[in-house]
Motif scaffolding. Structure first.
Motif, short mmCIF file in Angstrom:
data_model
loop_
_atom_site.label_atom_id
_atom_site.label_comp_id
_atom_site.label_asym_id
_atom_site.label_seq_id
_atom_site.Cartn_x
_atom_site.Cartn_y
_atom_site.Cartn_z
N GLY A 110 -17.07 -17.55 -2.37
CA GLY A 110 -18.50 -17.24 -2.43
C GLY A 110 -18.99 -16.60 -1.14
N ASP A 111 -18.46 -17.04 0.00
CA ASP A 111 -18.83 -16.43 1.27
C ASP A 111 -18.33 -14.99 1.36
N ILE A 112 -17.12 -14.77 0.86
CA ILE A 112 -16.57 -13.40 0.85
C ILE A 112 -17.41 -12.52 -0.08
N LEU A 113 -17.77 -13.05 -1.24
CA LEU A 113 -18.61 -12.31 -2.19
C LEU A 113 -19.95 -11.96 -1.56
N SER A 114 -20.57 -12.90 -0.87
CA SER A 114 -21.86 -12.64 -0.20
C SER A 114 -21.71 -11.56 0.85
N PHE A 115 -20.63 -11.62 1.62
CA PHE A 115 -20.36 -10.60 2.64
C PHE A 115 -20.25 -9.22 2.00
N LEU A 116 -19.48 -9.12 0.91
CA LEU A 116 -19.30 -7.84 0.23
C LEU A 116 -20.62 -7.34 -0.37
N ASP A 117 -21.37 -8.26 -0.96
CA ASP A 117 -22.66 -7.90 -1.55
C ASP A 117 -23.62 -7.40 -0.48
N ASN A 118 -23.66 -8.06 0.66
CA ASN A 118 -24.52 -7.60 1.76
C ASN A 118 -24.09 -6.22 2.25
N GLY A 119 -22.78 -5.99 2.27
CA GLY A 119 -22.28 -4.67 2.66
C GLY A 119 -22.73 -3.58 1.71
N VAL A 120 -22.69 -3.86 0.41
CA VAL A 120 -23.15 -2.88 -0.58
C VAL A 120 -24.64 -2.61 -0.40
N ARG A 121 -25.41 -3.64 -0.18
CA ARG A 121 -26.86 -3.47 0.00
C ARG A 121 -27.18 -2.68 1.27
N THR A 122 -26.42 -2.91 2.31
CA THR A 122 -26.60 -2.14 3.55
C THR A 122 -26.27 -0.67 3.32
N LEU A 123 -25.20 -0.42 2.59
CA LEU A 123 -24.83 0.96 2.29
C LEU A 123 -25.87 1.64 1.41
N GLU A 124 -26.45 0.89 0.47
CA GLU A 124 -27.52 1.46 -0.37
C GLU A 124 -28.70 1.90 0.49
N ALA A 125 -29.07 1.07 1.45
CA ALA A 125 -30.18 1.42 2.34
C ALA A 125 -29.83 2.64 3.18
N ALA A 126 -28.61 2.69 3.71
CA ALA A 126 -28.18 3.83 4.52
C ALA A 126 -28.15 5.11 3.68
N GLU A 127 -27.71 4.98 2.45
CA GLU A 127 -27.68 6.14 1.55
C GLU A 127 -29.09 6.68 1.32
N GLN A 128 -30.03 5.79 1.07
CA GLN A 128 -31.42 6.22 0.86
C GLN A 128 -31.99 6.89 2.10
N LEU A 129 -31.69 6.35 3.27
CA LEU A 129 -32.16 6.96 4.51
C LEU A 129 -31.56 8.35 4.70
N ALA A 130 -30.29 8.49 4.39
CA ALA A 130 -29.64 9.81 4.50
C ALA A 130 -30.28 10.80 3.54
N GLU A 131 -30.62 10.36 2.35
CA GLU A 131 -31.26 11.25 1.38
C GLU A 131 -32.66 11.64 1.84
N VAL A 132 -33.41 10.71 2.38
CA VAL A 132 -34.75 11.00 2.90
C VAL A 132 -34.66 12.01 4.04
N ASP A 133 -33.63 11.87 4.86
CA ASP A 133 -33.41 12.78 5.99
C ASP A 133 -32.78 14.10 5.55
N GLU A 134 -32.52 14.22 4.24
CA GLU A 134 -31.88 15.41 3.66
C GLU A 134 -30.50 15.68 4.26
N ARG A 135 -29.77 14.60 4.50
CA ARG A 135 -28.38 14.71 4.99
C ARG A 135 -27.46 14.43 3.82
N LYS A 136 -27.31 15.43 2.97
CA LYS A 136 -26.61 15.28 1.71
C LYS A 136 -25.14 14.90 1.88
#
Length: 151
Positions: A110-136
């Motif tokens: 469960g701790d490993i799953l939480s770590f992986l889930d947090n990683g995906v959520r962090t990447l989602e946020a970074a992806e959105q920021l890159a899109e807003v910055d128009e860094r395709k």
């Protein structure tokens, strides 16, 4: 709390008995690293335990930092190791099994799953920021990493 704070030494009691001292269960605790990897700690361990501890030292404690092993490099390397296992398609239960076989470490799936889930959520946020910055290109690179991590 970092995932490395939730990684524990397998067979902790047996190792403490062999070393004739107590130490924390947490694999990345400063006291654990000091006891296992300084002085004659490794020499007191049985062959199988010594081999796994040496593998751990080679893979995670090998850096040129002056404050090694208390520099943060072992934790960063271990996180990269977990991410590599996930990129190979392993789920949390399998990751726990592999790190147990490789280094005599364990964690709760469960701790490993939480770590992986947090990683995906962090990447989602970074992806959105890159899109807003128009860094395709960056957004696409992050999207690929997110797919690797989420399986």
């Amino acid at each position: 709390m970092a995932i490395t704070d939730k990684i524990y030494v397998k067979n902790h009691r047996q190792l403490a008995s062999q070393l004739e001292t107590s130490f924390p269960k947490s694999a990345f605790s400063g006291a654990t690293l000091d006891i296992l990897f300084t002085g004659d700690g490794l020499a007191k361990l049985d062959d199988a335990s010594r081999d796994r501890a040496l593998d751990f030292a080679e893979d995670f404690l090998d850096c040129d930092c002056q404050s090694n092993p208390h520099c943060g490099c072992p934790q960063r390397k271990f996180i990269a190791y977990l991410l590599e296992l996930r990129a190979e398609g392993l789920g949390p239960d399998a990751i726990v099994d592999v790190m147990g076989d490789d280094y005599m470490l364990y964690a709760y799936p469960g701790d490993i799953l939480s770590f992986l889930d947090n990683g995906v959520r962090t990447l989602e946020a970074a992806e959105q920021l890159a899109e807003v910055d128009e860094r395709k290109e960056m957004a696409e690179k992050i999207r690929r990493k997110k797919r690797e991590l989420s399986g």
